[in-house]
Motif scaffolding. Sequence first.
Motif, PDB file in Angstrom:
ATOM      1  N   GLU A  88       0.673  -1.159  -0.068  1.00 30.06           N
ATOM      2  CA  GLU A  88      -0.348   0.160  -0.089  1.00 30.06           C
ATOM      3  C   GLU A  88       0.743   1.703  -0.351  1.00 30.06           C
ATOM      4  N   ARG A  89       1.489   1.747   0.753  1.00 31.56           N
ATOM      5  CA  ARG A  89       2.802   2.406   1.164  1.00 31.56           C
ATOM      6  C   ARG A  89       3.914   3.244  -0.371  1.00 31.56           C
ATOM      7  N   VAL A  91       2.564   1.559  -3.103  1.00 31.59           N
ATOM      8  CA  VAL A  91       1.939   1.968  -4.519  1.00 31.59           C
ATOM      9  C   VAL A  91       1.174   3.714  -4.435  1.00 31.59           C
ATOM     10  N   ALA A  92       1.530   4.171  -3.104  1.00 39.66           N
ATOM     11  CA  ALA A  92       1.241   5.730  -2.931  1.00 39.66           C
ATOM     12  C   ALA A  92       2.637   5.939  -2.942  1.00 39.66           C
ATOM     13  N   ARG A  93       3.459   5.887  -3.072  1.00 41.07           N
ATOM     14  CA  ARG A  93       4.505   6.395  -3.215  1.00 41.07           C
ATOM     15  C   ARG A  93       4.684   6.789  -4.899  1.00 41.07           C
ATOM     16  N   ILE A  94       4.706   5.635  -5.876  1.00 40.20           N
ATOM     17  CA  ILE A  94       4.291   5.369  -7.161  1.00 40.20           C
ATOM     18  C   ILE A  94       3.493   6.444  -7.579  1.00 40.20           C
ATOM     19  N   GLU A  95       2.272   6.315  -6.644  1.00 39.25           N
ATOM     20  CA  GLU A  95       1.077   7.737  -7.461  1.00 39.25           C
ATOM     21  C   GLU A  95       1.422   9.041  -6.712  1.00 39.25           C
ATOM     22  N   GLU A  96       2.717   8.942  -6.284  1.00 40.69           N
ATOM     23  CA  GLU A  96       3.275  10.829  -5.576  1.00 40.69           C
ATOM     24  C   GLU A  96       4.895  10.606  -7.039  1.00 40.69           C
ATOM     25  N   GLU A  98       4.753   9.500  -9.717  1.00 41.94           N
ATOM     26  CA  GLU A  98       3.899   9.402 -11.162  1.00 41.94           C
ATOM     27  C   GLU A  98       3.719  11.423 -11.623  1.00 41.94           C
ATOM     28  N   ARG A  99       2.674  11.226 -10.196  1.00 47.80           N
ATOM     29  CA  ARG A  99       2.054  12.933 -10.003  1.00 47.80           C
ATOM     30  C   ARG A  99       3.280  13.823 -10.479  1.00 47.80           C
ATOM     31  N   ARG A 100       4.148  13.864  -9.549  1.00 50.88           N
ATOM     32  CA  ARG A 100       5.528  14.485 -10.338  1.00 50.88           C
ATOM     33  C   ARG A 100       6.059  14.736 -11.164  1.00 50.88           C
ATOM     34  N   PRO A 149       0.611  16.509  -2.173  1.00 51.20           N
ATOM     35  CA  PRO A 149      -0.110  16.313  -2.802  1.00 51.20           C
ATOM     36  C   PRO A 149      -1.749  17.632  -2.453  1.00 51.20           C
TER      37      PRO A 149
END
Length: 160
Positions: A88-89, A91-96, A98-100, A149
Amino acid sequence: MSAGLRSGQVAEAAGVNIQTLRYYERRGLLAEPERSNGGHRLYGEDAVDRLAFIGAAKHLGLPLEEIAELLGVWQARACQEVKADLRERVVARIEEAERRAAELAAFTASLHRAVEHLDELPDREDRCNPQCAFLGRIPAMPPAPSAHPDGTGRRSVPTA
């Protein structure tokens, strides 16, 4: 504990410096070691494994607060629960990330447009002023990327 590893031994085995050991102790990531009769800090054998876990989690970009939470799971629960929590953690780093990356790509594109615009402008011998084609026509750049975010400017990248 009748025997243990001294700070230097633990630091060397884990690939960190002694100041990092002390910092992790203060942050609660590493248990306060026992003391020898001579006052030397003596760590248990598990300290090296714990430091390796901390290092691996830091490498994934987890902040120390999350690493502390994850250490609790790692110590008390089954491997599958650690895996699920860590997933979970990550995946959250991946999303962050990718956003950055998208924000950085947009900013880079904006810089390219500015260079193209500068290259199209005629060279002038006089000073730039408010009527200058350069000052008046720079393509709008998007706002600077926020570090978090929620837009608060907080960064979640670990520093220690």
